[in-house]
Design a protein around this motif. Structure first.
Motif, PDB file in Angstrom:
ATOM      1  N   ASN A 183       1.791   7.097  -6.666  1.00 11.06           N
ATOM      2  CA  ASN A 183       0.962   8.012  -6.952  1.00 11.06           C
ATOM      3  C   ASN A 183       1.304   9.254  -6.493  1.00 11.06           C
ATOM      4  O   ASN A 183       0.983  10.246  -7.118  1.00 11.06           O
ATOM      5  CB  ASN A 183      -0.404   7.627  -6.026  1.00 11.06           C
ATOM      6  CG  ASN A 183      -1.180   6.498  -6.800  1.00 11.06           C
ATOM      7  OD1 ASN A 183      -0.726   6.196  -7.738  1.00 11.06           O
ATOM      8  ND2 ASN A 183      -2.008   5.653  -6.139  1.00 11.06           N
TER       9      ASN A 183
ATOM     10  N   GLN B 246      -8.240  12.966  -6.382  1.00  9.89           N
ATOM     11  CA  GLN B 246      -7.906  11.732  -6.515  1.00  9.89           C
ATOM     12  C   GLN B 246      -6.798  11.202  -5.676  1.00  9.89           C
ATOM     13  O   GLN B 246      -6.811   9.994  -5.274  1.00  9.89           O
ATOM     14  CB  GLN B 246      -7.270  12.001  -7.981  1.00  9.89           C
ATOM     15  CG  GLN B 246      -8.167  12.046  -9.161  1.00  9.89           C
ATOM     16  CD  GLN B 246      -7.400  11.937 -10.506  1.00  9.89           C
ATOM     17  OE1 GLN B 246      -6.114  12.315 -10.580  1.00  9.89           O
ATOM     18  NE2 GLN B 246      -8.262  12.039 -11.490  1.00  9.89           N
ATOM     19  N   LEU B 247      -5.692  12.134  -5.292  1.00  9.24           N
ATOM     20  CA  LEU B 247      -4.611  11.617  -4.472  1.00  9.24           C
ATOM     21  C   LEU B 247      -5.446  11.268  -2.884  1.00  9.24           C
ATOM     22  O   LEU B 247      -5.052  10.098  -2.329  1.00  9.24           O
ATOM     23  CB  LEU B 247      -3.752  12.554  -3.968  1.00  9.24           C
ATOM     24  CG  LEU B 247      -2.505  12.121  -3.520  1.00  9.24           C
ATOM     25  CD1 LEU B 247      -1.721  11.034  -3.973  1.00  9.24           C
ATOM     26  CD2 LEU B 247      -1.644  13.168  -2.961  1.00  9.24           C
TER      27      LEU B 247
ATOM     28  N   ARG C 240      -8.394  10.344  -2.393  1.00  5.64           N
ATOM     29  CA  ARG C 240      -9.100   8.997  -2.827  1.00  5.64           C
ATOM     30  C   ARG C 240      -8.269   7.620  -2.491  1.00  5.64           C
ATOM     31  O   ARG C 240      -8.670   6.814  -1.890  1.00  5.64           O
ATOM     32  CB  ARG C 240      -9.935   8.970  -3.870  1.00  5.64           C
ATOM     33  CG  ARG C 240     -11.037   8.023  -3.994  1.00  5.64           C
ATOM     34  CD  ARG C 240     -11.866   7.965  -5.273  1.00  5.64           C
ATOM     35  NE  ARG C 240     -11.124   8.220  -6.737  1.00  5.64           N
ATOM     36  CZ  ARG C 240     -11.019   9.311  -7.307  1.00  5.64           C
ATOM     37  NH1 ARG C 240     -11.716  10.338  -6.930  1.00  5.64           N
ATOM     38  NH2 ARG C 240     -10.493   9.314  -8.183  1.00  5.64           N
ATOM     39  N   THR C 241      -7.015   7.828  -3.454  1.00  4.26           N
ATOM     40  CA  THR C 241      -6.157   6.670  -3.142  1.00  4.26           C
ATOM     41  C   THR C 241      -5.837   6.616  -1.978  1.00  4.26           C
ATOM     42  O   THR C 241      -5.774   5.397  -1.484  1.00  4.26           O
ATOM     43  CB  THR C 241      -5.114   7.090  -4.127  1.00  4.26           C
ATOM     44  OG1 THR C 241      -5.568   7.513  -5.819  1.00  4.26           O
ATOM     45  CG2 THR C 241      -4.223   6.016  -4.259  1.00  4.26           C
ATOM     46  N   LYS C 242      -5.309   7.419  -0.941  1.00  2.00           N
ATOM     47  CA  LYS C 242      -4.954   7.102   0.229  1.00  2.00           C
ATOM     48  C   LYS C 242      -5.961   6.431   0.979  1.00  2.00           C
ATOM     49  O   LYS C 242      -5.770   5.496   1.689  1.00  2.00           O
ATOM     50  CB  LYS C 242      -4.530   8.720   0.858  1.00  2.00           C
ATOM     51  CG  LYS C 242      -3.940   8.631   2.322  1.00  2.00           C
ATOM     52  CD  LYS C 242      -3.760   9.832   2.676  1.00  2.00           C
ATOM     53  CE  LYS C 242      -3.288   9.903   4.281  1.00  2.00           C
ATOM     54  NZ  LYS C 242      -4.286  10.212   5.241  1.00  2.00           N
TER      55      LYS C 242
ATOM     56  N   GLU D 159       0.858  -1.263  -0.053  1.00  7.40           N
ATOM     57  CA  GLU D 159      -0.116   0.120   0.167  1.00  7.40           C
ATOM     58  C   GLU D 159       1.024   1.180   0.028  1.00  7.40           C
ATOM     59  O   GLU D 159       0.440   2.365  -0.949  1.00  7.40           O
ATOM     60  CB  GLU D 159      -1.019  -0.028   1.379  1.00  7.40           C
ATOM     61  CG  GLU D 159      -2.016  -0.993   1.232  1.00  7.40           C
ATOM     62  CD  GLU D 159      -1.478  -2.243   1.721  1.00  7.40           C
ATOM     63  OE1 GLU D 159      -0.340  -2.606   2.263  1.00  7.40           O
ATOM     64  OE2 GLU D 159      -2.411  -3.340   1.453  1.00  7.40           O
TER      65      GLU D 159
ATOM     66  N   VAL E 131       2.435   1.663  -3.561  1.00  2.13           N
ATOM     67  CA  VAL E 131       1.674   2.150  -4.512  1.00  2.13           C
ATOM     68  C   VAL E 131       1.332   3.722  -4.108  1.00  2.13           C
ATOM     69  O   VAL E 131       1.427   4.521  -5.145  1.00  2.13           O
ATOM     70  CB  VAL E 131       0.365   1.547  -4.407  1.00  2.13           C
ATOM     71  CG1 VAL E 131      -1.023   2.227  -5.015  1.00  2.13           C
ATOM     72  CG2 VAL E 131       0.509   0.074  -4.833  1.00  2.13           C
ATOM     73  N   PHE E 132       1.097   4.147  -2.960  1.00  2.37           N
ATOM     74  CA  PHE E 132       0.873   5.567  -2.479  1.00  2.37           C
ATOM     75  C   PHE E 132       2.044   6.507  -2.898  1.00  2.37           C
ATOM     76  O   PHE E 132       1.893   7.491  -3.377  1.00  2.37           O
ATOM     77  CB  PHE E 132       0.470   5.670  -1.164  1.00  2.37           C
ATOM     78  CG  PHE E 132      -0.040   6.989  -0.919  1.00  2.37           C
ATOM     79  CD1 PHE E 132      -1.249   7.589  -1.314  1.00  2.37           C
ATOM     80  CD2 PHE E 132       0.881   7.875  -0.031  1.00  2.37           C
ATOM     81  CE1 PHE E 132      -1.477   8.923  -1.170  1.00  2.37           C
ATOM     82  CE2 PHE E 132       0.695   9.328   0.051  1.00  2.37           C
ATOM     83  CZ  PHE E 132      -0.627   9.649  -0.256  1.00  2.37           C
TER      84      PHE E 132
ATOM     85  N   GLU F  68      -8.515   4.747  -0.312  1.00  2.00           N
ATOM     86  CA  GLU F  68      -8.687   3.317  -0.741  1.00  2.00           C
ATOM     87  C   GLU F  68      -7.506   2.447  -0.097  1.00  2.00           C
ATOM     88  O   GLU F  68      -7.855   1.077  -0.008  1.00  2.00           O
ATOM     89  CB  GLU F  68      -8.942   3.198  -2.135  1.00  2.00           C
ATOM     90  CG  GLU F  68     -10.070   4.072  -2.858  1.00  2.00           C
ATOM     91  CD  GLU F  68     -10.101   4.181  -4.115  1.00  2.00           C
ATOM     92  OE1 GLU F  68      -9.145   3.644  -4.754  1.00  2.00           O
ATOM     93  OE2 GLU F  68     -11.084   4.712  -4.688  1.00  2.00           O
ATOM     94  N   LEU F  69      -6.385   3.006  -0.161  1.00  2.00           N
ATOM     95  CA  LEU F  69      -5.328   2.124   0.325  1.00  2.00           C
ATOM     96  C   LEU F  69      -5.400   1.881   1.902  1.00  2.00           C
ATOM     97  O   LEU F  69      -4.679   1.031   2.335  1.00  2.00           O
ATOM     98  CB  LEU F  69      -3.996   2.497  -0.219  1.00  2.00           C
ATOM     99  CG  LEU F  69      -3.872   2.613  -1.783  1.00  2.00           C
ATOM    100  CD1 LEU F  69      -2.446   3.421  -1.953  1.00  2.00           C
ATOM    101  CD2 LEU F  69      -3.762   1.244  -1.978  1.00  2.00           C
TER     102      LEU F  69
END
Length: 86
Positions: A35, A70-71, A73-75, A28, A31-32, A77-78
């Motif tokens: 991103n 978007q960033l 949301r990614t954080k 995680e 991936v972050f 979701e992870l």
């Protein structure tokens, strides 16, 4: 006269620099980090386009706001950054 380089420049690596991840490893976090690096590159491009007058300030702001969402949301979701002890 300029000499030809013996080491051809990979344009993709030149434009999209990637730095190795040095934090606590987890898939995680990795991936972050990727991103976050992409976010940083895109913010730089948008700022440069706005500064040079090629992008109106309102459009630059809208694009930056979208990238930030978007960033975030990614954080979420992870599932990272939930507790300060993480």
């Amino acid at each position: 006269m300029l000499e030809e380089s013996h080491f051809p420049i990979n344009l993709n690596n030149f434009l999209y620099l990637r730095y190795p991840y040095h934090g606590k490893f987890s898939p995680e976090h990795l991936v972050f980090d990727a991103n976050l690096q992409e976010f940083s590159q895109r913010v730089g491009y948008i700022c440069n386009l706005e500064t040079s007058g090629k992008l109106p300030p309102e459009e630059a702001y809208a694009q930056l706001k979208m990238l930030w969402k978007q960033l975030k949301r990614t954080k979420k979701e992870l599932g990272i950054g939930g507790s300060p002890l993480e």
